[in-house]
Design an enzyme around this catalytic site. Structure first.
Site, PDB file in Angstrom:
ATOM      1  N   LYS A   3     -11.844  -8.762   4.909  1.00 10.08           N
ATOM      2  CA  LYS A   3     -12.289  -7.402   5.206  1.00 10.08           C
ATOM      3  C   LYS A   3     -12.974  -6.835   3.971  1.00 10.08           C
ATOM      4  O   LYS A   3     -12.352  -6.646   2.937  1.00 10.08           O
ATOM      5  CB  LYS A   3     -11.086  -6.540   5.558  1.00 10.08           C
ATOM      6  CG  LYS A   3     -11.440  -5.081   5.811  1.00 10.08           C
ATOM      7  CD  LYS A   3     -10.209  -4.182   5.821  1.00 10.08           C
ATOM      8  CE  LYS A   3      -9.746  -3.829   4.407  1.00 10.08           C
ATOM      9  NZ  LYS A   3      -8.922  -2.588   4.344  1.00 10.08           N
TER      10      LYS A   3
ATOM     11  N   ASP B 201      -8.808  -2.626  -1.493  1.00  7.14           N
ATOM     12  CA  ASP B 201      -9.861  -1.694  -1.870  1.00  7.14           C
ATOM     13  C   ASP B 201      -9.296  -0.453  -2.565  1.00  7.14           C
ATOM     14  O   ASP B 201      -9.955   0.147  -3.402  1.00  7.14           O
ATOM     15  CB  ASP B 201     -10.636  -1.271  -0.631  1.00  7.14           C
ATOM     16  CG  ASP B 201      -9.704  -0.886   0.515  1.00  7.14           C
ATOM     17  OD1 ASP B 201      -9.061  -1.780   1.095  1.00  7.14           O
ATOM     18  OD2 ASP B 201      -9.602   0.314   0.814  1.00  7.14           O
TER      19      ASP B 201
ATOM     20  N   TYR C 127       0.803  -1.218   0.000  1.00 10.35           N
ATOM     21  CA  TYR C 127       0.000   0.000   0.000  1.00 10.35           C
ATOM     22  C   TYR C 127       0.842   1.276   0.000  1.00 10.35           C
ATOM     23  O   TYR C 127       0.613   2.201  -0.779  1.00 10.35           O
ATOM     24  CB  TYR C 127      -0.959   0.000   1.198  1.00 10.35           C
ATOM     25  CG  TYR C 127      -1.580   1.335   1.500  1.00 10.35           C
ATOM     26  CD1 TYR C 127      -2.748   1.749   0.862  1.00 10.35           C
ATOM     27  CD2 TYR C 127      -0.998   2.228   2.411  1.00 10.35           C
ATOM     28  CE1 TYR C 127      -3.303   2.987   1.126  1.00 10.35           C
ATOM     29  CE2 TYR C 127      -1.539   3.465   2.682  1.00 10.35           C
ATOM     30  CZ  TYR C 127      -2.698   3.844   2.036  1.00 10.35           C
ATOM     31  OH  TYR C 127      -3.235   5.071   2.289  1.00 10.35           O
TER      32      TYR C 127
END
Ligand code: B12
Ligand code: B12
Ligand SMILES: Cc1ncc(COP(=O)(O)O)c(C=O)c1O
Ligand SMILES: Cc1ncc(COP(=O)(O)O)c(C=O)c1O
Lengths: 522, 242, 522, 242
Positions: A369, A297, A262
């Site tokens: 998640k 996401d 990330y």
């Protein structure tokens, strides 16, 4: 897990895992050879280094600065040497350092004393963390039956830890199982962790150890009041991955945003730095029983969720692999994915459902998640609420583990207290109303959903093959992820990486490797 | 024409509200919500729903009617005209400015949201509308996100920008106002303000606000690249920038 | 229809149909022997009787009053006799009657003249209605592809026909396929139909022929503008069932609320009166190609939707039977049901889905009318919106024909314009997003849904058997429906029933029987 | 204590509104919505969403903040006390009134909604709370729905009612106010008002409204049978009705 609905080819899944292993291998090799300022600061914190000097510079940062180019030997021996040499407790030593003591200027005691002291400090650290793990396990066990399934996850983000507490306690009473304190804009780019309680932040609240403590206490209180163990989440992404992880381990956080890539992709942090840091952070999380949350996401906030679905699945495989390499068991892998397709797509619901079900079948033990719609949320709060309703529907009917609640005001502001309540109420309604829907249906053979999952899995394998061919570093540079290119030596924080010397010393790292049965160089 | 909200009868003044009050949930709280809504100028107020958010907060859904009205004819909207399309803009530049123009854009301050400025600037554009990079008569530089104001100005000078585009998405605690104001002040301090067309944009940015802050225009949700492009070229022409 | 998901026993379905046939038989016998003031007024309207006198009494009512006890001979011959005797057109005769002419006081012309004139009037009437049917068919065909599936049905209810027009046109532009003008409170209890355009009503607008015309014109205009045929709905329930039906046939309404027992149970109208009236009203609807909507949803506003689900299914079978007896084809049977379970029920969604799917499999050709949640809607508009979302989900995934859109403000007020818009927007989102979901899943064998449907069907058969044993009249009196008892000779309107004389004359009734191939006394 | 709405910070005054204005959807309409909301007393007003409902109407979702506050300590709520339960009521009657009391109820006027009055009166009651018919010390007569006022009074006299319960569910165009007022006027005209405890109820009926209309009490959404029962018996006792 109930039996497969998607009828995915298990050989293909195994193939994807094998590719991820191959992809991670050269990275692991690099990781083993290097340390970083963050890792050393982390180790210092494990020994008790903490506090700030009069300019607000954290003690761990001061020490690492003092050590400078000698970082390749590890910070441990310097700090322990100072403890012994000065005959001080860590608390006392921190004050001295704060007042200007340069610990690298001290003569070294015999190394065997350092080793003995290290042994002692490792044990102190380990026992604190183990006590936290035991405490959590007991509470979770005790209050098990009140938990929602999936666990309901709400964020607070006022910028002020005391306001956050109010909002978090209210959220817990409304039915949240998990509270995440969102971090202030830009903290991931700080190469230090701010100190003490904080009351200002934009779009979130600083992650500080004191803030962790304040929120932990508040949630424990509310939890006991309502008979539930409320999980606390923060972020160990950015330039301080392992450092924040250890703060979380000490303050009994339960989950940490912690993705292997990330920072590279979405915060332009140097890739070498991130890869080295993420491993140690995950080792700590693993040891502390902290569930990590990966950030797949994020791909979908910039890329199209239908077209680039395979990047999510590929990233899940890669995150899983890096997690295993850090000794993290599947049950702590909160792999991420999201409901981010354009709501106007015909049969979009089926594509979302196929994707969510696929994640659930490929990673059956992972508490997945699942992130709510954000990108296509607009000021039309009524449409947004409907999208959240279908999102909750899919979350339940594909057995997700962690449900980030959608906010009807997602496109407008960080959540109001009432927005959060409406999110919980919606989820509770849907979860209960469709409780056993998933068990009551089957997917049509070669129907839209089965076909979609198959296609995405195929694309994932193709993508992983390509990455494997060029290697991960080149792939990232070559814009293969998230439509951004990150040059190998670009981004923030590369200067904080140091190649380990032959006699690099880090008994904490070694302790965790042993505890977590991490096999090196495999 | 005097107007007021419409529920099911002209001028019934029907409005839906929802809010939270910092009081415990009880009959008195409901009454407080009614009194509060009346104080806002509503009558026939009904608390149709209320429920506790915690021991100290209660959420209300309220419907009310109001006699308050405004004169629609007096509403002035400083709307940016959306005159030219992709071809129009390029032709306009060729005809009136007679050289390529330079546009520099960024999402500035600590704001990390690139999607909005990308939608305006990137080649592929947004919703089937080409971004500025695709305009043959525009040299577009997208500096990306989290660009400090100083750096943005430096770059603009370096690149001889005719126009600067600033995107601001995070507005919590008015952080965008601070940042946009600082930028204009810096620009003026350097004596550059009049040499460039300066536009702001973002989902919570209106033309009105931007004008107030000293920008040439502001662009809100749903803006297309050609909207700002037309504005820039017409403004340049108006100012005689060549 | 796709293949069965519920795996219902087709023998049981056939059994239920057979029972309904037996249940309706004695009622049909009664119906054939009787006429009512409403039927006679209807026949008068078919001939052209219309308008009101200076006291606002409708001409058809005046004529029926004049005829008094001679109603058993039918009103036709009196009205035609007056036409012939006076040499007037219907319009002229209506004025005379309004001015005081008592047509029963006129000498009779030779009956063969009456028969000839009747022939002519029947043809005039029939050709008007047939022209309407043809017009509708052409438009529907032309604009077919813009229709939603299910058709989206919205209500307007301002009380003022001109406001209704605005709201209806807006609703059509927002995407509605069907507009229902809700009737004012209590109109079903009026034994006459008000006249002319009306601007006052409570909770709805008077059903008058002029109001029909005004709305029809408005919807035709909007329809042509947006390229869609907008269907118009009104109510022919209550004391004027056939009378309003004929007005609808003349003004080209497309659907009519028209239940065989609603008036009895929910408006306390006498059962004999209702049964006689409903048949003629349905014959007219059938001839005019008007889809009827039955009112099974009403059961669930007073009874529990889980416990009394079988009453809904039983009523569907009974309504179907009565419809067949009136010559109504399945494709015009908008049998009703509703999503009315307590939202707090665990797996409530599955029970609702089973019920909706069951209706769809039992009545595969009927355009089922699915009613949204009303009873459990509260002032929490956000919860309500979520319920509507799941309702729309079930509607689409069980192939309903007519979707009454849920209003988020159901518990608060009759719809605001924006409420309606939000209803359409929600439905459109869901219908498109889950378009082929139904085709893509199967129900688990003997799972919750299959079991539920089986149980409800069994209970339905049991219930029908009981009714058949006591007979329908006694069953209604005995509180077997909707938890109310309606005495056979109680309720409103019994005085308006008259046993037909041997030489009862109604060429319109006869014409329709022939056209619709209704077999008598079967 | 002065209070105002709470979004995410005490006293930020944040409120959500939605309404329709009778104007076509355009930038001017958005601006009108902002101006309108400001006129209601809001600042930092944002039209976060707007869309056409037809050529002449536009729907808006708006968030705003307001400084308007009220003093919570001054809020007076004429709440009906919910003192006794099923057993308490019956004992109270035995002890203080010493005979069975008669309660007549109906949903009156043209209103056909029986569910509410049934919930209060029927044997089985509502949400596990017994209805008045089950109270041994109450003789309860539920006349059902659509009962004209005259008839209701006639029946009450016939049955020697101590209390009358009126349910009103339909409130469109204030039809319930008309009907409730007419009832009280009739009752007074017949000189019966003081001889009976008279209560109104329904989802849009508040105690305040009922008192204004001349009733002894009003009962809104979520009322249980024992709430009105306690009120009746205590009122009877207070008035010395035996
Ligand atoms: C995607 C997203 C992200 C992504 C951004 C990825 C990226 N590379 O951009 C990620 C996940 C990184 C992210 C992070 C955060 N986000 Co964010 N994010 C969003 C989200 C979901 C969508 C934004 C978006 O892409 N919109 C699509 C684009 C096309 O629209 P747009 O930006 O409005 O642009 C259009 C117009 O406004 C205009 N325009 C915009 N700029 C300009 C400039 C000019 C000159 C012109 C002419 C026109 C113009 O033209 C565009 C096309 O029409 C929104 C919620 C939402 N649905 O809006 C939240 C949101 C914007 N984020 C928010 C927050 C708080 C954050 C964080 C601070 C949270 C945190 N504490 O971690 C972080 C930190 C980011 C930071 N440092 O700024 C808040 C902002 C609240 C507020 N009003 O202040 C929002 C509203 C979510 C919420 N409700 O909390 N986010
Ligand atoms: C069920 C229902 C019907 C059923 C009624 C069946 C029946 N036998 O009662 C049917 C289908 C027949 C019906 C018809 C109509 N209805 Co209706 N109906 C409803 C619905 C869905 C639920 C009402 C209900 O049963 N609530 C449950 C009960 C338990 O709650 P309650 O009535 O509030 O009662 C509680 C308290 O208020 C209190 N209480 C009530 N009365 C009293 C009295 C006393 C003395 C006391 C102490 C307490 C008390 O105690 C009760 C228990 O806590 C509502 C929408 C909704 N969700 O609320 C619309 C609703 C009430 N109906 C409405 C309308 C307009 C109609 C019609 C006029 C529509 C039409 N034009 O055809 C018709 C005509 C009826 C008429 N003539 O009055 C509107 C009213 C709008 C308004 N505010 O004016 C509503 C709100 C729906 C809407 N949004 O349009 N309806
Ligand atoms: C894995 C991960 N870390 C961190 C963040 C955000 O934190 P920051 O803004 O501090 O980078 C996110 C947000 O989406 C995330 O997914
Ligand atoms: C079949 C049927 N007819 C009529 C109505 C309502 O009309 P009215 O109030 O005029 O009886 C309904 C309402 O639900 C209904 O279902």
């Amino acid at each position: 897990m109930t039996k497969s609905k998607l009828n995915l080819d298990t050989n293909k899944i195994a193939k994807a895992r094998e590719l991820s292993k191959q992809i991670s291998a050269p990275v692991q090799e690099y990781i083993e050879k290097n340390t970083t300022v963050a890792i050393e600061r982390t180790t210092l914190r494990m020994m008790g280094a903490d506090g700030v000097d009069s300019n607000g510079v954290p003690i761990p940062n001061k020490v690492v600065d003092q050590i400078g180019d000698n970082l390749c030997y590890g910070a441990t021996k310097y700090y322990i040497n100072a403890l012994l040499k000065k005959g001080l407790s860590p608390e006392e030593l921190n004050i001295e350092i704060g007042n200007g003591l340069d610990i690298t200027k001290l003569d070294f005691v015999d190394f065997s004393f350092i080793e003995d002291k290290a042994q002692e400090l490792v044990e102190i650290f380990a026992s604190k963390v183990k006590a936290n793990v035991a405490f959590r396990e007991e509470k979770v066990h005790k209050y098990k039956e009140k938990e929602n399934s999936p666990l309901l996850y709400l964020i607070v983000a006022t910028g002020n830890i005391y306001e956050d507490v109010k909002q978090a306690q209210a959220a817990a009473k409304q039915g949240a199982d998990i509270i995440a304190v969102i971090r202030t804009t830009g903290q991931s780019l700080l190469d230090f962790v701010p100190y003490g309680p904080t009351t200002e932040g934009f779009g979130g609240t600083y992650a500080t150890q004191e803030n962790f403590k304040i929120m932990r206490k508040a949630l424990d209180e509310t939890g006991d009041e309502i008979g539930k163990y409320i999980r606390l989440v923060n972020y160990c992404s950015g330039l301080c991955m392992p450092e924040i992880a250890v703060m979380g381990a000490l303050e009994r956080l339960d989950m940490m945003l912690n993705d292997s890539m990330y920072g590279i992709l979405f915060r332009d942090i140097n890739m070498y730095r991130t890869f080295v840091d993420q491993k140690f952070s995950r080792m700590i999380n693993s040891f502390a029983g902290i569930v990590i949350n990966s950030g797949e996401d994020n791909y979908l906030t910039t890329s199209d969720a239908v077209e680039k679905a395979y990047t999510v699945t590929a990233s899940q495989f890669i995150n899983e692999r890096f997690a295993y390499e850090s000794g993290l068991p599947a049950k702590l892998m909160g792999l991420g994915h999201a409901f981010e397709m354009n709501p106007d797509i015909k049969n979009g619901f089926l594509l979302e459902m196929a994707q969510a079900q696929m994640a659930s079948e490929i990673f059956p033990e992972a508490p997945l998640k699942y992130m709510p719609p954000t990108k296509y949320m607009t000021g039309d709060i009524f449409k947004g609420l409907a999208m959240n309703t279908l999102f909750n529907f899919i979350a339940k009917s594909t057995n997700q583990g962690i449900l980030l609640l959608g906010m009807l005001t997602e496109a407008i502001h960080t959540p109001f207290m009432q927005d959060r309540f409406l999110g919980v109420a919606n989820a509770k309604y849907v979860l209960n109303n469709i409780a056993d829907f998933s068990d009551d249906i089957e997917y049509k053979k070669d129907g839209i959903m089965q076909t979609r999952a198959k296609v995405v899995l195929d694309e994932t394998i193709e993508f992983l093959e390509e990455i494997n061919k060029t290697n991960l570093f080149n792939a990232i540079e070559g814009k293969m992820f998230a439509e951004v290119s990150r040059p190998k030596n670009g981004g923030k924080g590369l200067e904080g990486v140091a190649e380990k010397a032959e006699d690099y010393y880090n008994p904490f790292y070694t302790y965790l490797e042993n505890e977590l049965n991490i096999v090196k160089g495999n | 024409m005097m107007i007021r909200p419409y529920g099911d009868t002209l001028n019934d003044g029907a409005v839906q509200l929802s809010f939270t009050l910092p009081v415990a949930h009880c009959a008195k709280a409901d009454e407080a919500a009614i009194i509060y809504t009346k104080k806002l100028g509503f009558k026939e107020v009904e608390v149709v729903h209320s429920n506790p958010l915690s021991d100290e907060f209660t959420f209300f859904v309220v419907y009310g009617k109001t006699d308050i009205s405004i004169d629609y004819d007096k509403v002035v909207v400083e709307e940016v005209e959306k005159s030219l399309d992709f071809y129009g803009v390029n032709n306009f530049i060729k005809e009136h400015i007679e050289r390529k123009i330079v546009v520099v854009g960024a999402c500035s301050g600590t704001d990390a949201h690139t999607v909005g400025i990308d939608a305006i600037m990137n080649m592929k554009g947004f919703d089937q509308h080409y971004g500025l990079e695709r305009y043959p008569m525009i040299e577009a530089y997208n500096l990306g996100a989290q660009i400090p104001n100083e750096e943005l100005i430096k770059k603009a000078v370096e690149l001889k920008a005719d126009a600067i585009l600033i995107s601001q998405i995070v507005t919590q605690k008015e952080v965008h106002i601070q940042n946009l104001t600082e930028f204009i002040e810096l620009l003026e301090a350097e004596g550059l303000r009049s040499k460039m067309v300066v536009c702001a944009g973002g989902p919570r940015i209106g033309n009105k606000l931007a004008l107030e802050l000293g920008y040439d225009a502001g662009f809100g949700r749903g803006t297309y690249p050609e909207n700002v492009a037309s504005f820039i070229v017409e403004k340049m022409h108006e100012r005689g920038m060549k």
